[in-house]
Design a protein around this motif. Structure first.
Motif, PDB file in Angstrom:
ATOM      1  N   GLU A   1       0.841  -1.209   0.000  1.00 41.82           N
ATOM      2  CA  GLU A   1       0.000   0.000   0.000  1.00 41.82           C
ATOM      3  C   GLU A   1       0.877   1.261   0.000  1.00 41.82           C
ATOM      4  O   GLU A   1       0.669   2.179  -0.786  1.00 41.82           O
ATOM      5  CB  GLU A   1      -0.901  -0.049   1.250  1.00 41.82           C
ATOM      6  CG  GLU A   1      -1.948   1.048   1.327  1.00 41.82           C
ATOM      7  CD  GLU A   1      -2.919   1.035   0.148  1.00 41.82           C
ATOM      8  OE1 GLU A   1      -3.269  -0.069  -0.310  1.00 41.82           O
ATOM      9  OE2 GLU A   1      -3.295   2.140  -0.316  1.00 41.82           O
TER      10      GLU A   1
ATOM     11  N   LYS B   1       2.536   2.040  -3.308  1.00 45.54           N
ATOM     12  CA  LYS B   1       1.640   2.133  -4.475  1.00 45.54           C
ATOM     13  C   LYS B   1       2.008   3.291  -5.398  1.00 45.54           C
ATOM     14  O   LYS B   1       2.036   3.141  -6.620  1.00 45.54           O
ATOM     15  CB  LYS B   1       0.194   2.303  -4.003  1.00 45.54           C
ATOM     16  CG  LYS B   1      -0.781   1.443  -4.786  1.00 45.54           C
ATOM     17  CD  LYS B   1      -2.159   1.482  -4.162  1.00 45.54           C
ATOM     18  CE  LYS B   1      -2.935   0.217  -4.513  1.00 45.54           C
ATOM     19  NZ  LYS B   1      -4.136   0.074  -3.699  1.00 45.54           N
ATOM     20  N   GLU B   2       2.298   4.443  -4.807  1.00 44.11           N
ATOM     21  CA  GLU B   2       2.594   5.620  -5.644  1.00 44.11           C
ATOM     22  C   GLU B   2       3.900   5.440  -6.440  1.00 44.11           C
ATOM     23  O   GLU B   2       4.159   6.180  -7.384  1.00 44.11           O
ATOM     24  CB  GLU B   2       2.651   6.895  -4.802  1.00 44.11           C
ATOM     25  CG  GLU B   2       3.772   6.907  -3.793  1.00 44.11           C
ATOM     26  CD  GLU B   2       3.946   8.275  -3.124  1.00 44.11           C
ATOM     27  OE1 GLU B   2       4.197   9.256  -3.849  1.00 44.11           O
ATOM     28  OE2 GLU B   2       3.820   8.333  -1.880  1.00 44.11           O
TER      29      GLU B   2
ATOM     30  N   ASP C   1       4.553   2.463  -7.781  1.00 42.79           N
ATOM     31  CA  ASP C   1       4.278   1.245  -8.562  1.00 42.79           C
ATOM     32  C   ASP C   1       5.001   0.027  -8.010  1.00 42.79           C
ATOM     33  O   ASP C   1       5.491  -0.820  -8.761  1.00 42.79           O
ATOM     34  CB  ASP C   1       4.635   1.452 -10.043  1.00 42.79           C
ATOM     35  CG  ASP C   1       3.867   2.607 -10.659  1.00 42.79           C
ATOM     36  OD1 ASP C   1       2.655   2.697 -10.388  1.00 42.79           O
ATOM     37  OD2 ASP C   1       4.479   3.422 -11.373  1.00 42.79           O
TER      38      ASP C   1
ATOM     39  N   GLU D   1       5.892  -3.543  -6.682  1.00 40.53           N
ATOM     40  CA  GLU D   1       5.370  -4.848  -7.086  1.00 40.53           C
ATOM     41  C   GLU D   1       6.097  -5.956  -6.327  1.00 40.53           C
ATOM     42  O   GLU D   1       7.251  -5.795  -5.925  1.00 40.53           O
ATOM     43  CB  GLU D   1       5.588  -5.063  -8.588  1.00 40.53           C
ATOM     44  CG  GLU D   1       4.593  -4.298  -9.435  1.00 40.53           C
ATOM     45  CD  GLU D   1       4.888  -4.392 -10.918  1.00 40.53           C
ATOM     46  OE1 GLU D   1       3.937  -4.385 -11.685  1.00 40.53           O
ATOM     47  OE2 GLU D   1       6.078  -4.482 -11.289  1.00 40.53           O
TER      48      GLU D   1
END
Lengths: 125, 362
Positions: B212, B215-216, B218, B220
């Motif tokens: 979370e 997330k900004e 990306d 993975e």
């Protein structure tokens, strides 16, 4: 995972599309998934002959190397030259742009050993 | 024996991971694909579950003295919250394992290779001294690696600890995503980044918190496949491939972590001899001059003669060419030496190059 009904298969995970005496050959969606990112393909020359279940080329993926086996006997009519620069086509479109060779079939009887989509499906479980 | 599952097994399968058996565990080898995952770590940030690795705690009043005897590096150089790359050798100089030792002041933690956990523990217990004790707490800990130039920014959202003050090969104990965590600034990718040890019960909370928070950028999940290509681009050794019981730390290029002048330790005599006589072979990095991928076990040739053996090899996603690591006889270890790798019966041109193969651009 895709296993097109219209194609025939080998136990070594190649697919074959036969039109007249020409067989277009590639590897299955299952095979490309198992191999992972393909980084290059070693292919035979046009005019070379190959016999059924003979290794005719090699696929190098990041994690593994795999031989390509000829589903039928014949003479190489064409190799997919796009794979030289874009081997990843086999990953993205194994049954389409990722085709590998076209073979002029010289022994029709070899076709009996090919698997149907259903037979191939049951083999890979 | 059935492979074991890490605490995140179900999380990985839900994320679409392909699971393989590795060192007795079901581990994610890839999610989207090795090359994509590799590039994610090189460009922003990726998160790895490496909970299969072992965590030993070495404690007791003689803990430091004991580790000094067992390991190659100089434990007395450590202060609280400092980490050290090291290894253990048999008396004959053959390597038992490589590891990182973390100093907590009065006790130590060693993070060891999963595949060597049992063997290490047996060896360490056989050589235990009064006043030192080893506790294998591998099953209590999950270990995640957060690697990439955005690793710090990702982690910083989950902790009050000022992460920029934790330097490379240092660590701290802190709260991360509201749970107790050991935050280590170490890694196996060549990028900036951290490894985080937390109690297994908090695995999912911390893993999801990191996804979370990142997330900004990306973020993975990254599988063992990309972990391997990332470490190869740095020429970091992998036990079982590049180093094992038949290799000594000098030929493996780990002389920098082997402190022969620190006093006696297991294997010192044999390693001294190698050092004095000079190693007969050296671990080098090489790159392919043609489109080809070297693999573990391939022969290295010079003018048709076998002069060495590939111990690790791959297609480098960053360099877009075949790269490898292997032992070659001296003097063919010189940078610039032309060699050939025997691939399917043919000698394919390669060259010994400076390593790491990859230099991070920041």
């Amino acid at each position: 995972m895709e296993i097109p009904e219209a194609l025939q298969y080998t136990s070594e995970h190649e697919w074959v599309a036969i039109e007249g005496d020409i067989a277009t050959i590639g590897i299955t969606d299952y095979a490309q998934g198992e191999l992972g990112d393909i980084v290059f393909v070693e292919l035979p020359n046009k005019g070379d002959s190959t016999s059924q279940m003979e290794a005719f080329g090699t696929i190098e993926a990041v994690k593994a190397v795999s031989e390509l086996y000829a589903p039928l006997s014949g003479e190489i009519q064409e190799v997919n030259s796009a794979l030289e620069e874009q081997p990843e086509l086999i990953n993205s479109d194994p049954f389409g742009e990722g085709w590998i060779i076209k073979l002029k079939i010289d022994d029709e009887s070899g076709k009996e050993k090919l698997l149907s989509a259903e037979e191939y499906q049951s083999q890979i479980g | 024996m059935q492979p074991r599952k890490t605490a995140l097994y179900d999380v990985h399968t839900q994320l679409g991971a392909k699971m393989v058996e590795f060192a007795g565990y079901w581990m994610p080898v890839q999610y989207k694909g090795v090359i994509d995952e590799h590039k994610r770590v090189r460009s922003t940030v990726g998160i790895f579950d490496v909970s299969h690795m072992g965590e030993f705690f070495i404690q007791g009043e003689k803990a430091s003295e004991y580790l000094q005897k067992m390991t190659l590096n100089d434990v007395t150089k450590l202060e609280k919250y400092r980490a050290q790359y090291t290894g253990m050798c048999y008396e004959n100089g053959g390597m038992i394992d490589d590891m990182i030792v973390y100093c907590f002041g009065d006790h130590f933690m060693a993070i060891v290779n999963a595949s060597n956990r049992e063997k290490d523990l047996k060896w360490m217990n056989e050589h235990l001294i009064p006043g030192a004790e080893i506790v294998d707490r591998s099953d209590e800990y999950s270990l995640f690696a957060v690697q990439g130039r955005k690793a710090e920014a990702t982690l910083q959202k989950l902790t009050d600890l000022e992460l920029s003050e934790v330097k490379y090969y240092w660590f701290r104990e802190t709260k991360l995503a509201e749970v107790d965590a050991i935050v280590l600034r170490t890694g196996y990718t060549g990028e900036e980044g951290f490894e985080i040890a937390i109690h297994v019960d908090h695995s999912e909370k911390v893993w999801n918190g990191l996804l979370e928070a990142g997330k900004e950028f990306d973020i993975e999940p990254i599988g063992l496949g990309a972990r391997d290509t990332l470490r190869m681009e740095m020429k970091f050794c992998l036990y079982g491939n590049d180093i094992d019981e038949t290799t000594n730390p000098i030929e493996a290029g780990l002389g920098w972590a082997t402190k022969l002048d620190k006093g006696d330790f297991l294997g010192r005599e044999a390693i001294m001899q190698v050092k004095e006589k000079g190693a007969t072979r050296k671990l080098v990095g090489f790159e392919m001059k043609q489109r080809a991928v070297p693999r573990h076990g391939y022969k290295i040739l010079k003018d048709g003669d076998e002069i060495g053996c590939v111990t690790s090899g791959t297609f480098s996603p960053s360099l877009e060419k075949g790269i490898g690591i292997g032992y070659v006889n001296v003097p063919f270890n010189e940078v610039g030496t032309s060699v050939a790798i025997e691939i399917r019966g043919k000698g394919i041109a390669a060259e010994v190059v400076k390593t790491p193969f990859y230099q991070r651009p920041y």
